[in-house]
Design an enzyme around this catalytic site. Structure first.
Site, mmCIF file in Angstrom:
data_model
loop_
_atom_site.group_PDB
_atom_site.id
_atom_site.type_symbol
_atom_site.label_atom_id
_atom_site.label_comp_id
_atom_site.label_asym_id
_atom_site.label_seq_id
_atom_site.Cartn_x
_atom_site.Cartn_y
_atom_site.Cartn_z
ATOM 1 N N ARG A 284 0.926 -1.238 0.090
ATOM 2 C CA ARG A 284 -0.071 0.069 0.044
ATOM 3 C C ARG A 284 0.898 1.205 0.192
ATOM 4 O O ARG A 284 2.201 1.122 0.298
ATOM 5 C CB ARG A 284 -1.020 -0.064 1.178
ATOM 6 C CG ARG A 284 -0.741 -0.704 2.442
ATOM 7 C CD ARG A 284 0.226 -0.147 3.315
ATOM 8 N NE ARG A 284 0.169 1.358 3.252
ATOM 9 C CZ ARG A 284 1.070 2.483 3.728
ATOM 10 N NH1 ARG A 284 2.292 1.946 3.945
ATOM 11 N NH2 ARG A 284 1.061 3.539 3.805
ATOM 12 N N GLY A 285 0.276 2.554 0.051
ATOM 13 C CA GLY A 285 1.164 3.606 -0.334
ATOM 14 C C GLY A 285 1.062 3.901 -1.642
ATOM 15 O O GLY A 285 1.379 3.013 -2.456
ATOM 16 N N ALA A 286 0.600 5.094 -2.094
ATOM 17 C CA ALA A 286 0.445 5.337 -3.654
ATOM 18 C C ALA A 286 1.884 5.127 -4.599
ATOM 19 O O ALA A 286 1.642 4.397 -5.248
ATOM 20 C CB ALA A 286 0.445 7.040 -3.639
ATOM 21 N N LYS B 217 -4.870 9.789 3.139
ATOM 22 C CA LYS B 217 -5.435 8.768 4.168
ATOM 23 C C LYS B 217 -6.314 9.528 5.049
ATOM 24 O O LYS B 217 -6.238 10.795 5.410
ATOM 25 C CB LYS B 217 -4.237 8.348 4.957
ATOM 26 C CG LYS B 217 -4.863 7.262 5.928
ATOM 27 C CD LYS B 217 -5.572 6.126 5.529
ATOM 28 C CE LYS B 217 -5.258 5.387 4.436
ATOM 29 N NZ LYS B 217 -6.265 4.592 3.992
ATOM 30 N N ASP C 102 -2.321 10.735 -2.009
ATOM 31 C CA ASP C 102 -2.605 9.619 -2.954
ATOM 32 C C ASP C 102 -2.789 10.238 -4.552
ATOM 33 O O ASP C 102 -2.815 9.675 -5.440
ATOM 34 C CB ASP C 102 -3.658 8.891 -2.522
ATOM 35 C CG ASP C 102 -3.210 7.960 -1.413
ATOM 36 O OD1 ASP C 102 -3.210 8.499 -0.166
ATOM 37 O OD2 ASP C 102 -2.902 6.799 -1.777
ATOM 38 N N GLN D 39 -1.918 2.111 9.891
ATOM 39 C CA GLN D 39 -0.775 2.340 9.260
ATOM 40 C C GLN D 39 0.271 3.125 9.953
ATOM 41 O O GLN D 39 1.697 2.825 9.957
ATOM 42 C CB GLN D 39 -0.986 3.210 7.989
ATOM 43 C CG GLN D 39 -1.452 2.447 6.750
ATOM 44 C CD GLN D 39 -3.075 2.515 6.824
ATOM 45 O OE1 GLN D 39 -3.548 2.952 7.877
ATOM 46 N NE2 GLN D 39 -3.897 2.377 5.675
HETATM 47 O O1 MRU Z 1 -4.598 2.950 2.302
HETATM 48 P P1 MRU Z 1 -3.019 3.243 1.976
HETATM 49 O O2 MRU Z 1 -2.353 2.683 3.200
HETATM 50 O O3 MRU Z 1 -2.504 2.781 0.562
HETATM 51 O O4 MRU Z 1 -2.952 4.894 2.038
HETATM 52 C C1 MRU Z 1 -1.685 5.437 1.936
HETATM 53 C C2 MRU Z 1 -1.651 6.926 2.175
HETATM 54 O O5 MRU Z 1 -2.727 7.448 2.028
HETATM 55 C C3 MRU Z 1 -0.273 7.677 2.048
HETATM 56 O O6 MRU Z 1 -0.455 8.742 3.004
HETATM 57 C C4 MRU Z 1 -0.165 8.039 0.512
HETATM 58 O O7 MRU Z 1 -0.302 7.116 -0.267
HETATM 59 C C5 MRU Z 1 1.354 8.592 0.471
HETATM 60 S S1 MRU Z 1 2.321 7.350 0.652
HETATM 61 C C6 MRU Z 1 3.980 7.993 0.282
#
Ligand code: MRU
Length: 352
Positions: A46-48, A246, A235, A194
């Site tokens: 996960r994480g963009a 998030k 994201d 997270q």
């Molecule tokens: O649902 P997730 O854990 O994929 O959400 C991740 C986030 O919201 C992060 O803050 C975002 O992707 C930036 S990560 C460099």
């Protein structure tokens, strides 16, 4: 040990399974695009930026699986993989950005071996470039961090959420590398935690001072005057500068404005989506009720309860002090500044 969210091993992709952290460090081996899409949907990765890199490898795996086909059949297999991966999660635009880069390769290469070879190389490039991009944006962001800083962050934006170094946590890492002392305050980030499971583990692992707090304590902490700046990731950033991140980020931004604390968003250009006019148009993923009614096998909410569980929220541009990107810091981002950035060609270069 360096934290590696992904490892490419020619015919398979090993994903650090973030669902098991911090209890167990184990890798999940994927050999098909369907397995990769499942890993994205179930938050193994996960994480963009990490989602974008993973999706690119998903296409590379589909190409390897269909390498003995003629080009039309290979293209059909790739289009099917593209559709499965595109449907895995809706909000992080890096997923669609990476898939578009992969599509550009298979629509130009003409022989099957050439297509497979170029798709693998493109996925490896997307992965490798993300680390370099994070280091560049980290260096720009580090100039905004004073020495002896207390930084509040939300979710996980570190090596786990990217190919390495991180976005918001990349800024923290770069500030520390520049000799500054930084203490991170990490929101636990309900409901998937997270912050508590991933940011706390990652920073502890790297010896970076970190204090964990429940999301509801952020207001009290900001009111106390102890926080010098907030840094979060993103994201998707719309053309007017609105930021999807998030769930809970918007509350932190409002509180930061209330208490006069700068609110910075660290994100690569691959997170900008100028085709989307404002945050209102950003698709917000709704996650299963079970994430809110309990955790793992434990349930604490009564059976039959109605649940509202959006995975992301939108912070209006007016609350954003700066966007920290790999080409520089954009103070008070707005439509005009983002369009001017697009005119420089920087976005075109990033999107191939
Ligand atoms: O649902 P997730 O854990 O994929 O959400 C991740 C986030 O919201 C992060 O803050 C975002 O992707 C930036 S990560 C460099």
């Amino acid at each position: 040990m360096t934290i590696e969210s992904l490892r490419w091993a020619d015919s398979h992709l090993d994903i650090l399974d973030q669902r098991s952290l911090p209890m167990r460090v184990e890798y999940l081996s994927c050999t098909t695009a369907v397995e990769v899409a499942h890993a994205i949907r179930t938050l193994a990765v996960r994480g963009a930026p990490a989602i974008g890199c993973t999706a690119a490898y998903g296409i590379a795996l589909a190409a390897i699986g269909a390498r003995h086909e003629q080009p039309p059949a290979l293209r059909a297999a790739l289009a099917a993989a593209d559709a499965v991966l595109a449907a895995s999660r809706p909000t992080a635009v890096n997923l669609f950005w990476a898939l578009a880069r992969m599509r550009a390769i298979w629509s130009t290469a003409d022989t099957a071996p050439l297509m497979v070879d170029r798709l693998i190389r493109e996925a490896v490039d997307i992965h490798r470039d993300d680390i370099a991009v994070n280091q560049r944006l980290g260096a720009f962001g580090a100039t905004l961090v004073p020495d002896d800083a207390n930084v509040l962050t939300h979710c996980n934006t570190g090596a786990l959420a990217t190919a390495g170094h991180g976005t918001a946590l990349g800024v923290v890492r770069s500030a520390i590398e520049a000799g500054k002392r930084v203490h991170v305050f990490a929101d636990e980030t309900r409901p998937v935690l997270q912050g508590a499971r991933l940011t706390a583990w990652e920073l502890q692992h790297d010896g970076i001072p970190v204090t964990l707090l429940p999301d509801g304590a952020a207001g009290q902490l900001l009111a106390s005057g102890r926080i010098d700046l907030v840094i979060v990731g993103a994201d998707r950033v719309a053309a007017n500068g609105d930021v999807a991140n998030k769930i809970g980020t918007y509350m932190v931004a409002v509180l930061a404005a209330r208490h006069g604390v700068p609110f910075h968003v660290a994100c690569p250009l691959s997170t900008l989506d100028l085709a989307i006019d404002s945050g209102r148009e950003i698709p917000i993923e709704q996650r299963p009720a079970a994430e809110v009614t309990g955790f793992g096998t434990e349930r604490w909410a009564p059976e039959g309860i109605d649940v509202f569980n959006p995975a992301f929220d939108v912070t209006p541009a007016e609350l954003v002090t700066s966007l920290i990107t790999e080409v520089g810091v954009i103070l008070k981002p707005d439509r005009e500044k983002l369009l001017a950035l697009a005119r420089t060609g920087a976005l075109l270069r990033e999107t191939g």
